[in-house]
Design a protein around this motif. Structure first.
Motif, mmCIF file in Angstrom:
data_model
loop_
_atom_site.group_PDB
_atom_site.id
_atom_site.type_symbol
_atom_site.label_atom_id
_atom_site.label_comp_id
_atom_site.label_asym_id
_atom_site.label_seq_id
_atom_site.Cartn_x
_atom_site.Cartn_y
_atom_site.Cartn_z
ATOM 1 N N ARG A 193 0.855 -1.188 0.000
ATOM 2 C CA ARG A 193 0.000 0.000 0.000
ATOM 3 C C ARG A 193 0.887 1.233 0.000
ATOM 4 N NH1 ARG A 193 -1.716 1.542 5.673
ATOM 5 N NH2 ARG A 193 -0.122 0.691 7.053
ATOM 6 N N ASN A 194 0.293 2.369 -0.182
ATOM 7 C CA ASN A 194 1.091 3.588 -0.341
ATOM 8 C C ASN A 194 1.407 4.278 0.986
ATOM 9 O OD1 ASN A 194 -1.372 4.815 0.314
ATOM 10 N ND2 ASN A 194 -0.994 6.537 -1.078
ATOM 11 N N THR A 195 1.080 3.645 2.095
ATOM 12 C CA THR A 195 1.387 4.201 3.411
ATOM 13 C C THR A 195 2.301 3.244 4.160
ATOM 14 O OG1 THR A 195 -0.776 5.289 3.483
ATOM 15 C CG2 THR A 195 0.418 5.076 5.560
ATOM 16 N N THR A 196 3.430 3.725 4.623
ATOM 17 C CA THR A 196 4.364 2.871 5.333
ATOM 18 C C THR A 196 3.846 2.581 6.740
ATOM 19 O OG1 THR A 196 5.682 4.615 6.386
ATOM 20 C CG2 THR A 196 6.219 4.073 4.103
ATOM 21 N N ARG A 197 4.441 1.598 7.394
ATOM 22 C CA ARG A 197 4.002 1.267 8.751
ATOM 23 C C ARG A 197 4.276 2.405 9.723
ATOM 24 N NH1 ARG A 197 7.920 -3.495 11.038
ATOM 25 N NH2 ARG A 197 7.326 -4.536 9.085
ATOM 26 N N ASP A 198 5.125 3.377 9.307
ATOM 27 C CA ASP A 198 5.424 4.544 10.140
ATOM 28 C C ASP A 198 4.547 5.744 9.803
ATOM 29 O OD1 ASP A 198 7.794 3.791 11.892
ATOM 30 O OD2 ASP A 198 8.492 3.141 9.917
ATOM 31 N N GLY A 199 3.595 5.557 8.886
ATOM 32 C CA GLY A 199 2.616 6.605 8.633
ATOM 33 C C GLY A 199 2.965 7.598 7.552
ATOM 34 N N ASP A 200 4.060 7.382 6.824
ATOM 35 C CA ASP A 200 4.388 8.268 5.700
ATOM 36 C C ASP A 200 3.616 7.812 4.465
ATOM 37 O OD1 ASP A 200 6.328 9.856 7.089
ATOM 38 O OD2 ASP A 200 7.755 8.199 6.905
ATOM 39 N N ILE A 201 2.937 8.727 3.806
ATOM 40 C CA ILE A 201 2.140 8.409 2.620
ATOM 41 C C ILE A 201 2.960 8.731 1.376
ATOM 42 C CG2 ILE A 201 0.011 8.890 1.358
ATOM 43 C CD1 ILE A 201 -1.203 9.797 4.058
ATOM 44 N N ILE A 202 3.159 7.730 0.510
ATOM 45 C CA ILE A 202 3.938 7.903 -0.714
ATOM 46 C C ILE A 202 2.962 8.220 -1.842
ATOM 47 C CG2 ILE A 202 5.739 6.932 -2.164
ATOM 48 C CD1 ILE A 202 6.413 7.132 0.870
ATOM 49 N N ASN A 203 2.874 9.475 -2.208
ATOM 50 C CA ASN A 203 1.942 9.899 -3.251
ATOM 51 C C ASN A 203 2.499 9.585 -4.635
ATOM 52 O OD1 ASN A 203 0.210 11.086 -1.268
ATOM 53 N ND2 ASN A 203 1.597 12.842 -1.169
ATOM 54 N N ASP A 204 1.615 9.584 -5.621
ATOM 55 C CA ASP A 204 2.063 9.395 -7.004
ATOM 56 C C ASP A 204 2.991 10.531 -7.413
ATOM 57 O OD1 ASP A 204 0.456 7.167 -7.149
ATOM 58 O OD2 ASP A 204 -1.157 8.145 -8.280
ATOM 59 N N PHE A 205 3.993 10.200 -8.214
ATOM 60 C CA PHE A 205 4.864 11.219 -8.796
ATOM 61 C C PHE A 205 5.323 10.735 -10.157
ATOM 62 C CE2 PHE A 205 7.441 8.448 -6.181
ATOM 63 C CZ PHE A 205 8.625 8.242 -6.874
ATOM 64 N N SER A 206 5.776 11.671 -10.980
ATOM 65 C CA SER A 206 5.959 11.373 -12.403
ATOM 66 C C SER A 206 7.189 10.524 -12.714
ATOM 67 C CB SER A 206 6.048 12.687 -13.191
ATOM 68 O OG SER A 206 7.150 13.471 -12.741
ATOM 69 N N ARG A 207 8.229 10.647 -11.931
ATOM 70 C CA ARG A 207 9.490 9.996 -12.297
ATOM 71 C C ARG A 207 9.443 8.476 -12.200
ATOM 72 N NH1 ARG A 207 14.169 12.904 -13.075
ATOM 73 N NH2 ARG A 207 14.256 15.008 -12.217
ATOM 74 N N ALA A 208 8.717 7.933 -11.236
ATOM 75 C CA ALA A 208 8.808 6.504 -10.968
ATOM 76 C C ALA A 208 7.509 5.987 -10.361
ATOM 77 C CB ALA A 208 9.978 6.231 -10.013
ATOM 78 N N LEU A 209 7.371 4.660 -10.394
ATOM 79 C CA LEU A 209 6.223 4.002 -9.779
ATOM 80 C C LEU A 209 6.494 3.635 -8.325
ATOM 81 C CD1 LEU A 209 5.344 1.557 -12.707
ATOM 82 C CD2 LEU A 209 4.159 3.683 -12.114
ATOM 83 N N PHE A 210 7.776 3.494 -7.991
ATOM 84 C CA PHE A 210 8.175 3.056 -6.659
ATOM 85 C C PHE A 210 9.446 3.801 -6.242
ATOM 86 C CE2 PHE A 210 6.746 -0.564 -9.299
ATOM 87 C CZ PHE A 210 5.531 -0.845 -8.680
ATOM 88 N N SER A 211 9.765 3.732 -4.941
ATOM 89 C CA SER A 211 11.025 4.275 -4.435
ATOM 90 C C SER A 211 11.698 3.225 -3.564
ATOM 91 C CB SER A 211 10.794 5.563 -3.633
ATOM 92 O OG SER A 211 10.359 6.613 -4.470
#
Length: 513
Positions: free
Chosen positions: A362-380
């Motif tokens: 999912r796009n939210t880490t277990r520490d509560g940071d939300i990884i929003n969509d961005f243009s450069r990549a699908l993942f980090s």
């Protein structure tokens, strides 16, 4: 960044003679955070420590681009979108530009730091001339430490370019008179021999048990680099013997929580044999020592701690790697390694085999940071992520206060296991035991009668996105087909990067090699 090597060395050497003054008050700071000490009064034996501290500082001063360039060609990593680093993206596709500034930076800056190590060793030898027996012994240990740090940098250079220079002193003019570039085989054998020279003089135990230079290299760091060099040489019995010594020491263990291993709780753990150490000194403002982790981070996120900085999106775990991990039933290692966006998850689910995903994807880490969509990549990359809740209050830079692991005990176990699958005799545990220790931490069932393919899969799962280890495994074993994925086409002539044109201009022999 684009200064020629010779000019940079001249500037460095001019500074060294002045650097000792003002360094003494830095010795109580965390290891790797101190200014280089040149020194002129060689009767002050205690000042030898400043010379080796300077080598550690040089070693950990890697530019952000250097580990990215080492790693980007593997099938575990993609370069994030084109942006303003087109040639970085092209390198990921095995289209190389000898004029690209990153190539020259990696070559030039590592050689500068190798020469720094030689300068320090020569200074320490001058201290030893006036020292008592204890001072001579201390100097021999520091020289051995400099050899170890020099070795890992030379190792990375040779992995990238194959045949490269082997400096033997701080006199860079010697490189201009070289008539034959040492082959990769010769470089790796040199590194192995250097570790044999260093080991008798090094501190024992783990890096985190050292009180004189906390986190400094030990005999086991040298054994690890010896094993790595001989793995490149395919001298698997030497790999098994060196790795077996580390295992038999009983000094190291796997950090129990893989997720936290790459975050603040994992700093200087019992798993670390070599890392780059950074610190905010526990303060929200003022002096800090850090690596620029921005290139690994997502361009757009909603951090749990408001104001925490985002990244650049230059370094993306590959879809191939993610599908490989899901197919194996990986949980904590996949969650740790990848930061997911909704867009990436949707793209993953277009493959019917992955239409249903585990809850942790999912796009939210277990520490509560939300990884929003961005243009450069699908993942980090999750291995280069520090949760915003672990930032020192007041610090906002992405990954601030995070250490950078280079050699971990998990790699030692897997190198040992691989050597045994190649026919080496084990002097320690079995290959099954070595692999299963790593699998147990990942909550995977044990294996019996492990094969080379299974060990390589375990290395893929455990070590991906770390210093190009996956790429160089595939190159060593000539498994080139694995690198032709997602539209890429790899061929054997793409194994090494071309020498940077700036270096060919300065050292024409490179152009003849």
């Amino acid at each position: 960044m684009k200064l020629l090597l010779k000019n940079k060395i001249q500037i460095l050497c001019a500074v060294l003679a002045l650097a000792i003054l003002g360094c003494t008050d830095k010795l109580d700071e965390p290891q790797l955070n101190n200014n280089f000490a040149g020194g002129t009064d060689f009767s002050k034996t205690e000042d030898m420590k400043l010379s080796i501290i300077g080598v550690y500082e040089a070693f950990q001063s890697r530019g952000w681009e250097q580990p990215l360039l080492l790693a980007v060609r593997g099938d575990d990593v993609n370069a994030g979108g084109l942006g303003d680093q087109q040639d970085f993206a092209e390198t990921d596709l095995f289209n190389y530009n000898k004029d690209y500034w990153m190539y020259n930076s990696l070559w030039e800056n590592m050689y500068v730091d190798i020469i720094t190590a030689h300068t320090a060793m020569e200074q320490i030898e001058r201290f030893q001339e006036l020292a008592d027996d204890a001072g001579v012994a201390q100097g021999s240990q520091f020289i051995a430490e400099a050899k170890v740090l020099r070795a890992i940098m030379l190792f990375h250079i040779s992995q990238t370019w194959g045949a490269v220079f082997i400096p033997e002193s701080s006199d860079t003019a010697e490189l201009l008179s070289v008539t034959e570039i040492p082959t990769q085989t010769e470089v790796m054998q040199h590194i192995s021999d250097q570790m044999d020279e260093a080991i008798p003089f090094l501190a024992q135990g783990r890096p985190n048990t050292r009180t004189d230079i906390p986190g400094g290299v030990t005999t086991h760091t040298a054994l690890a680099i010896k094993a790595m060099a001989n793995q490149e040489l395919e001298n698997y019995q030497v790999v098994a013997d060196a790795a077996g010594q580390i295992i038999n020491s009983g000094a190291f263990s796997l950090f129990p929580d893989y997720y936290e291993l790459f975050k603040t709780p994992g700093k200087l753990s019992n798993e670390v044999l070599l890392d780059m150490q950074f610190s905010d000194f526990g303060q929200g403002e003022g002096d800090r020592r850090g690596h620029l982790f921005d290139p690994y981070g997502p361009e757009n996120w909603t951090p749990a701690v408001t104001g925490a900085g985002s990244g650049w999106g230059f370094f993306e775990p590959s879809m191939k790697f993610i599908k490989f991990m899901l197919s194996r039933g990986e949980t904590v290692r996949l969650e740790t390694s990848v930061l997911f966006t909704d867009r990436g998850i949707a793209e993953l689910q277009t493959d019917p085999a992955f239409a249903t995903l585990p809850a942790f994807v999912r796009n939210t880490t277990r520490d509560g940071d939300i990884i929003n969509d961005f243009s450069r990549a699908l993942f980090s990359s999750g291995k280069h992520y520090l949760p915003s809740v672990q930032l020192i209050p007041g610090r906002t830079a992405y990954g601030s206060n995070k250490n950078y692991n280079i050699i971990r005990y998990a790699e030692i176990l897997l190198m040992y296991a691989e050597a045994l699958t190649h026919g080496a005799s084990g002097s320690s545990i079995s290959a099954d035991d070595a692999v299963n220790q790593v699998r147990a931490r990942a909550s995977l069932p044990p294996l019996s009668g492990v094969t080379l393919d299974q060990v390589l899969d375990e290395k893929y799962a455990e070590l991906s996105m770390e210093w190009g280890k996956r790429y160089f495994d595939l190159i060593r074993l000539k498994r080139y087909d694995e690198l032709s994925y997602d539209g890429r086409t790899f061929s054997p002539d793409k194994v090494f990067l071309p020498y940077p044109q700036a270096q060919v201009d300065q050292f024409p022999i490179l152009g003849d090699n």
